[in-house]
Scaffold this motif. Sequence first.
Motif, PDB file in Angstrom:
ATOM      1  N   UNK A 238     -11.464  12.302   1.293  1.00  0.00           N
ATOM      2  CA  UNK A 238     -10.594  11.351   0.601  1.00  0.00           C
ATOM      3  C   UNK A 238     -10.632  10.005   1.321  1.00  0.00           C
ATOM      4  N   UNK A 239     -10.626  10.056   2.656  1.00  0.00           N
ATOM      5  CA  UNK A 239     -10.699   8.825   3.447  1.00  0.00           C
ATOM      6  C   UNK A 239     -11.980   8.060   3.124  1.00  0.00           C
ATOM      7  N   UNK A 240     -13.095   8.770   3.067  1.00  0.00           N
ATOM      8  CA  UNK A 240     -14.380   8.121   2.782  1.00  0.00           C
ATOM      9  C   UNK A 240     -14.367   7.441   1.413  1.00  0.00           C
ATOM     10  N   UNK A 241     -13.718   8.058   0.442  1.00  0.00           N
ATOM     11  CA  UNK A 241     -13.615   7.448  -0.883  1.00  0.00           C
ATOM     12  C   UNK A 241     -12.765   6.179  -0.841  1.00  0.00           C
ATOM     13  N   UNK A 242     -11.645   6.254  -0.124  1.00  0.00           N
ATOM     14  CA  UNK A 242     -10.771   5.086   0.008  1.00  0.00           C
ATOM     15  C   UNK A 242     -11.494   3.930   0.689  1.00  0.00           C
TER      16      UNK A 242
ATOM     17  N   UNK B  92       0.816  -1.202   0.000  1.00  0.00           N
ATOM     18  CA  UNK B  92       0.000   0.000   0.000  1.00  0.00           C
ATOM     19  C   UNK B  92       0.859   1.265   0.000  1.00  0.00           C
ATOM     20  N   UNK B  93       0.564   2.169  -0.936  1.00  0.00           N
ATOM     21  CA  UNK B  93       1.259   3.440  -0.960  1.00  0.00           C
ATOM     22  C   UNK B  93       0.770   4.380   0.128  1.00  0.00           C
ATOM     23  N   UNK B  94      -0.499   4.227   0.511  1.00  0.00           N
ATOM     24  CA  UNK B  94      -1.085   5.078   1.553  1.00  0.00           C
ATOM     25  C   UNK B  94      -0.989   4.370   2.899  1.00  0.00           C
ATOM     26  N   UNK B  95      -0.286   4.944   3.878  1.00  0.00           N
ATOM     27  CA  UNK B  95      -0.130   4.276   5.177  1.00  0.00           C
ATOM     28  C   UNK B  95      -1.451   4.095   5.910  1.00  0.00           C
ATOM     29  N   UNK B  96      -2.439   4.954   5.641  1.00  0.00           N
ATOM     30  CA  UNK B  96      -3.720   4.815   6.325  1.00  0.00           C
ATOM     31  C   UNK B  96      -4.486   3.598   5.799  1.00  0.00           C
TER      32      UNK B  96
ATOM     33  N   UNK C 188      -7.868  13.793   9.785  1.00  0.00           N
ATOM     34  CA  UNK C 188      -7.967  15.250   9.779  1.00  0.00           C
ATOM     35  C   UNK C 188      -9.142  15.709   8.928  1.00  0.00           C
ATOM     36  N   UNK C 189      -9.660  16.879   9.239  1.00  0.00           N
ATOM     37  CA  UNK C 189     -10.815  17.428   8.522  1.00  0.00           C
ATOM     38  C   UNK C 189     -10.519  17.576   7.032  1.00  0.00           C
ATOM     39  N   UNK C 190      -9.285  17.941   6.711  1.00  0.00           N
ATOM     40  CA  UNK C 190      -8.915  18.162   5.312  1.00  0.00           C
ATOM     41  C   UNK C 190      -8.915  16.870   4.491  1.00  0.00           C
ATOM     42  N   UNK C 191      -8.738  15.745   5.162  1.00  0.00           N
ATOM     43  CA  UNK C 191      -8.608  14.463   4.443  1.00  0.00           C
ATOM     44  C   UNK C 191      -9.841  13.568   4.557  1.00  0.00           C
TER      45      UNK C 191
ATOM     46  N   UNK D 258     -13.251   0.680  10.494  1.00  0.00           N
ATOM     47  CA  UNK D 258     -13.432   1.795   9.566  1.00  0.00           C
ATOM     48  C   UNK D 258     -13.861   3.091  10.257  1.00  0.00           C
ATOM     49  N   UNK D 259     -14.849   2.993  11.129  1.00  0.00           N
ATOM     50  CA  UNK D 259     -15.403   4.219  11.725  1.00  0.00           C
ATOM     51  C   UNK D 259     -14.501   4.811  12.807  1.00  0.00           C
ATOM     52  N   UNK D 260     -13.926   3.942  13.663  1.00  0.00           N
ATOM     53  CA  UNK D 260     -13.025   4.472  14.687  1.00  0.00           C
ATOM     54  C   UNK D 260     -11.802   5.132  14.059  1.00  0.00           C
ATOM     55  N   UNK D 261     -11.316   4.550  12.975  1.00  0.00           N
ATOM     56  CA  UNK D 261     -10.180   5.148  12.284  1.00  0.00           C
ATOM     57  C   UNK D 261     -10.591   6.473  11.633  1.00  0.00           C
TER      58      UNK D 261
END
Length: 209
Positions: free
Chosen positions: A193-197, A70-74, A187-190, A179-182
């Motif tokens: 994007x998180x929801x899409x991932x 995974x390129x994205x650590x999250x 951050x608000x800015x991301x 998913x939800x706890x994470x």
Amino acid sequence: MKAVIEKVAFELFLKHGPKRVTIDDIVAATPISRKHFYELYLNKEQLIKAMTGRFLLNARLEINEVAPKEGCPLVALIKVQYHFFQHIQKLSSSFIYEVRKYFPESVSDYDSFRQDLADSMTAFVENSREKGWIAEGVNIQRYVKLQLYCLEEILFGRLDLINHGSQDEIAGLGSDIIFNNTRGIVSREKIMVYDELISRLKKEYGNIN
């Protein structure tokens, strides 16, 4: 032959609990003699340690294979938790309880595995923070401890859903925790994007069962 014995023993231990299952029960369910069994293992405790070690090794290999891709650590953080939950669902509360009570050497192996997992999760969250994914003020160690505790609690704690809950209930709670706890530490800015991932991940994984 050891792999066969440990697979059969694992199934018996999950069904009846390791305390109740005897060496004779294991021998009767495998194509070996009692003498052959004792040539391979000194006693039941050594068998349980070997069996637990094999189970945890398989879990480690799968988790270690998934995360680096995974390129994205999250996303890696989510996948690590997902595969951890997938593996521990294969256990049973009676197995966990009796191993902790009667076979402490195997417990130390699990605790070591769990600590390594916690360290990996911590590293992924810290990497995510550096890349702007994590909200300010998040206590990373507390998040990791809570995630692992909650996932184990679903299956082996007071809820004991692995014995008394439906697969849908287990999958739903596991999904919410992962998913939800994470999502709560993003951050608000991301967040969009998180929801899409996560939407893509949920399609990939389906239910966590």
